[in-house]
Write a protein that holds these residues in place. Structure first.
Motif, PDB file in Angstrom:
ATOM      1  N   GLU A   1       1.769  -8.565  -3.908  1.00 25.06           N
ATOM      2  CA  GLU A   1       1.687  -9.845  -3.929  1.00 25.06           C
ATOM      3  C   GLU A   1       3.080 -10.177  -2.644  1.00 25.06           C
ATOM      4  OE1 GLU A   1       0.166 -11.759  -6.790  1.00 25.06           O
ATOM      5  OE2 GLU A   1      -2.208 -11.941  -5.873  1.00 25.06           O
ATOM      6  N   ASP A   2       3.855  -9.741  -3.749  1.00 24.26           N
ATOM      7  CA  ASP A   2       5.754  -9.796  -3.141  1.00 24.26           C
ATOM      8  C   ASP A   2       5.657  -9.470  -1.732  1.00 24.26           C
ATOM      9  OD1 ASP A   2       8.614 -10.554  -3.163  1.00 24.26           O
ATOM     10  OD2 ASP A   2       8.644  -9.111  -3.386  1.00 24.26           O
ATOM     11  N   GLY A   3       4.884  -8.160  -1.384  1.00 22.52           N
ATOM     12  CA  GLY A   3       5.737  -7.450  -0.496  1.00 22.52           C
ATOM     13  C   GLY A   3       4.005  -8.060   0.805  1.00 22.52           C
ATOM     14  N   ILE A   4       3.151  -8.407   0.855  1.00 21.03           N
ATOM     15  CA  ILE A   4       2.484  -9.183   1.465  1.00 21.03           C
ATOM     16  C   ILE A   4       2.803 -10.298   1.393  1.00 21.03           C
ATOM     17  CG2 ILE A   4       0.299 -10.378   1.617  1.00 21.03           C
ATOM     18  CD1 ILE A   4       0.143  -6.837   0.798  1.00 21.03           C
ATOM     19  N   THR A   5       3.956 -10.994   1.221  1.00 18.81           N
ATOM     20  CA  THR A   5       4.017 -12.607   1.093  1.00 18.81           C
ATOM     21  C   THR A   5       5.773 -11.900   2.308  1.00 18.81           C
ATOM     22  OG1 THR A   5       5.566 -12.576  -0.256  1.00 18.81           O
ATOM     23  CG2 THR A   5       3.412 -13.743   0.210  1.00 18.81           C
ATOM     24  N   GLN A   6       5.966 -11.222   2.487  1.00 23.47           N
ATOM     25  CA  GLN A   6       7.321 -10.940   2.801  1.00 23.47           C
ATOM     26  C   GLN A   6       6.937 -10.447   4.118  1.00 23.47           C
ATOM     27  OE1 GLN A   6      10.500  -8.592   0.812  1.00 23.47           O
ATOM     28  NE2 GLN A   6       9.597  -9.291  -1.204  1.00 23.47           N
TER      29      GLN A   6
ATOM     30  N   LEU B   1      -7.924  -6.499  -4.599  1.00 22.22           N
ATOM     31  CA  LEU B   1      -6.649  -7.805  -3.499  1.00 22.22           C
ATOM     32  C   LEU B   1      -7.208  -6.670  -1.924  1.00 22.22           C
ATOM     33  CD1 LEU B   1      -3.005  -6.496  -4.971  1.00 22.22           C
ATOM     34  CD2 LEU B   1      -4.480  -9.137  -4.929  1.00 22.22           C
ATOM     35  N   LEU B   2      -8.015  -5.528  -1.553  1.00 21.54           N
ATOM     36  CA  LEU B   2      -7.754  -5.886  -0.559  1.00 21.54           C
ATOM     37  C   LEU B   2      -8.575  -6.071   0.496  1.00 21.54           C
ATOM     38  CD1 LEU B   2      -8.844  -1.226  -0.492  1.00 21.54           C
ATOM     39  CD2 LEU B   2      -6.289  -2.374  -0.154  1.00 21.54           C
ATOM     40  N   ASP B   3      -8.917  -6.164   1.711  1.00 20.10           N
ATOM     41  CA  ASP B   3      -9.679  -6.917   2.640  1.00 20.10           C
ATOM     42  C   ASP B   3     -10.397  -5.599   2.593  1.00 20.10           C
ATOM     43  OD1 ASP B   3      -8.296  -9.797   2.083  1.00 20.10           O
ATOM     44  OD2 ASP B   3      -7.409  -8.645   3.576  1.00 20.10           O
ATOM     45  N   LYS B   4     -10.128  -4.628   3.416  1.00 21.07           N
ATOM     46  CA  LYS B   4     -10.260  -4.114   3.896  1.00 21.07           C
ATOM     47  C   LYS B   4     -10.065  -2.388   3.690  1.00 21.07           C
ATOM     48  CE  LYS B   4     -11.628  -5.821   8.447  1.00 21.07           C
ATOM     49  NZ  LYS B   4     -12.510  -5.542   9.248  1.00 21.07           N
TER      50      LYS B   4
ATOM     51  N   THR C   1      -6.151   5.223  -2.823  1.00 15.88           N
ATOM     52  CA  THR C   1      -7.075   4.583  -2.695  1.00 15.88           C
ATOM     53  C   THR C   1      -6.058   3.796  -1.099  1.00 15.88           C
ATOM     54  OG1 THR C   1      -8.479   2.849  -2.436  1.00 15.88           O
ATOM     55  CG2 THR C   1      -6.274   2.926  -3.436  1.00 15.88           C
ATOM     56  N   ALA C   2      -6.665   3.484   0.308  1.00 19.77           N
ATOM     57  CA  ALA C   2      -5.802   2.428   1.079  1.00 19.77           C
ATOM     58  C   ALA C   2      -6.959   1.620   1.589  1.00 19.77           C
ATOM     59  CB  ALA C   2      -5.368   3.665   1.868  1.00 19.77           C
ATOM     60  N   GLY C   3      -5.907   0.717   2.035  1.00 17.65           N
ATOM     61  CA  GLY C   3      -6.309  -0.430   2.852  1.00 17.65           C
ATOM     62  C   GLY C   3      -5.841  -1.027   3.587  1.00 17.65           C
ATOM     63  N   VAL C   4      -6.341  -2.646   3.751  1.00 18.66           N
ATOM     64  CA  VAL C   4      -5.404  -3.948   4.131  1.00 18.66           C
ATOM     65  C   VAL C   4      -5.377  -4.428   4.036  1.00 18.66           C
ATOM     66  CG1 VAL C   4      -5.166  -4.798   6.323  1.00 18.66           C
ATOM     67  CG2 VAL C   4      -6.130  -2.275   6.335  1.00 18.66           C
ATOM     68  N   ILE C   5      -4.072  -5.561   3.056  1.00 24.10           N
ATOM     69  CA  ILE C   5      -4.483  -6.690   2.805  1.00 24.10           C
ATOM     70  C   ILE C   5      -3.579  -7.590   4.180  1.00 24.10           C
ATOM     71  CG2 ILE C   5      -3.884  -8.077   0.226  1.00 24.10           C
ATOM     72  CD1 ILE C   5      -3.985  -5.260  -1.036  1.00 24.10           C
ATOM     73  N   GLN C   6      -4.376  -8.569   4.081  1.00 19.90           N
ATOM     74  CA  GLN C   6      -4.078  -9.827   4.818  1.00 19.90           C
ATOM     75  C   GLN C   6      -2.727  -9.057   5.621  1.00 19.90           C
ATOM     76  OE1 GLN C   6      -1.623 -12.660   2.867  1.00 19.90           O
ATOM     77  NE2 GLN C   6      -3.419 -12.465   0.892  1.00 19.90           N
ATOM     78  N   ASP C   7      -3.896  -8.705   6.683  1.00 19.92           N
ATOM     79  CA  ASP C   7      -2.692  -7.385   7.533  1.00 19.92           C
ATOM     80  C   ASP C   7      -1.902  -6.717   7.339  1.00 19.92           C
ATOM     81  OD1 ASP C   7      -4.616  -8.508   9.853  1.00 19.92           O
ATOM     82  OD2 ASP C   7      -3.178 -10.682   9.506  1.00 19.92           O
TER      83      ASP C   7
ATOM     84  N   MET D   1      -0.843   1.109  12.002  1.00 23.21           N
ATOM     85  CA  MET D   1       0.036  -0.445  11.723  1.00 23.21           C
ATOM     86  C   MET D   1      -1.360  -1.371  13.491  1.00 23.21           C
ATOM     87  SD  MET D   1       0.738  -0.699   9.085  1.00 23.21           S
ATOM     88  CE  MET D   1       1.100  -2.475   9.319  1.00 23.21           C
ATOM     89  N   ARG D   2      -0.741  -0.086  14.335  1.00 22.58           N
ATOM     90  CA  ARG D   2      -1.533  -0.490  15.604  1.00 22.58           C
ATOM     91  C   ARG D   2      -2.500  -0.737  16.017  1.00 22.58           C
ATOM     92  NH1 ARG D   2      -5.761   0.940  19.663  1.00 22.58           N
ATOM     93  NH2 ARG D   2      -5.649   0.105  21.141  1.00 22.58           N
ATOM     94  N   GLU D   3      -3.830  -0.733  14.446  1.00 13.44           N
ATOM     95  CA  GLU D   3      -5.578  -1.096  14.837  1.00 13.44           C
ATOM     96  C   GLU D   3      -5.428  -2.345  13.790  1.00 13.44           C
ATOM     97  OE1 GLU D   3      -8.082   0.745  16.222  1.00 13.44           O
ATOM     98  OE2 GLU D   3      -6.610   1.331  17.264  1.00 13.44           O
ATOM     99  N   ILE D   4      -4.415  -2.435  12.911  1.00 14.00           N
ATOM    100  CA  ILE D   4      -4.026  -3.718  11.909  1.00 14.00           C
ATOM    101  C   ILE D   4      -4.251  -5.119  13.306  1.00 14.00           C
ATOM    102  CG2 ILE D   4      -2.528  -5.063  10.295  1.00 14.00           C
ATOM    103  CD1 ILE D   4      -3.312  -2.873   8.646  1.00 14.00           C
ATOM    104  N   ASN D   5      -2.841  -4.996  14.350  1.00 15.08           N
ATOM    105  CA  ASN D   5      -2.190  -5.763  14.937  1.00 15.08           C
ATOM    106  C   ASN D   5      -2.612  -6.141  15.892  1.00 15.08           C
ATOM    107  OD1 ASN D   5      -0.266  -6.583  12.713  1.00 15.08           O
ATOM    108  ND2 ASN D   5       0.816  -5.080  13.035  1.00 15.08           N
ATOM    109  N   LYS D   6      -4.078  -4.911  16.982  1.00 12.87           N
ATOM    110  CA  LYS D   6      -4.088  -5.555  17.730  1.00 12.87           C
ATOM    111  C   LYS D   6      -5.291  -6.361  18.457  1.00 12.87           C
ATOM    112  CE  LYS D   6      -8.888  -2.581  17.769  1.00 12.87           C
ATOM    113  NZ  LYS D   6      -9.259  -1.611  17.963  1.00 12.87           N
TER     114      LYS D   6
END
Length: 169
Positions: free
Chosen positions: A64-69, A96-99, A127-133, A162-167
């Motif tokens: 969560e600390d990393g997500i907020t930075q 915690l994963l959104d995707k 495992t891997a995924g996306v949490i809050q972009d 990162m390209r896919e997350i941010n596009k």
């Protein structure tokens, strides 16, 4: 990845490394150091590096600390992924994963089976995924597992992820 995707993918990603271990220190954290090495050798940045105990709340707070930075794009976690009662990294991350990106764990285990540990790969959780972009990758804590994940999966695809997350932002 298409040429268009390659052109649009960031060449440098800002990362936080989290090592989950009850025994490792900055000096003895070979897997965290290996992650740092691979990232830096491939033009990525290590914005933070933290070691936490194999305790659900500590792992969750570090993520969560990393997500907020705002200076962190991706979080790479090593350790705490086994099947022992004390290993809880996967459960924390997956809650915690959104995707989720189930292919990461699937391919990691196939590569582990083929290149390294044979049938013991069934014990290997990743495992891997996306949490809050933010991209999040969790690998076993052995240096062999980290090397495999970094060389074969994370480094080749980090910019693309990162390209896919941010596009669409």
């Amino acid at each position: 990845m298409s040429d268009a995707h390659k052109k649009e993918a960031p060449s440098s990603v800002r990362c936080k490394i989290i090592t989950v271990s009850d025994t490792r220190t900055k000096e003895t954290d070979k897997s965290g150091q290996l992650m740092c090495h691979f990232l830096e050798q491939n033009n990525h940045q290590v914005a933070a590096h933290q070691i936490v105990k194999d305790v659900q709340n500590e792992i969750k707070l570090a993520i969560e600390d990393g997500i907020t930075q705002s200076n962190i794009d991706a979080i790479l976690i090593n350790g705490g992924t086994g099947i022992a009662k004390r290993d809880v990294t996967i459960e924390v991350v997956e809650n915690l994963l959104d995707k989720p990106m189930p292919g990461f764990g699937e391919i990691f285990r196939v590569l582990s089976y083929q290149e390294d540990i044979g049938s013991a790969a069934i014990l290997s959780r990743a495992t891997a995924g996306v949490i809050q972009d933010k991209a999040v990758f969790a690998t076993p804590g052995s240096s062999g597992a980290v090397k495999l994940a970094m060389e074969k999966l994370i480094i080749p695809e980090l910019g693309h992820v990162m390209r896919e997350i941010n596009k669409d932002l």
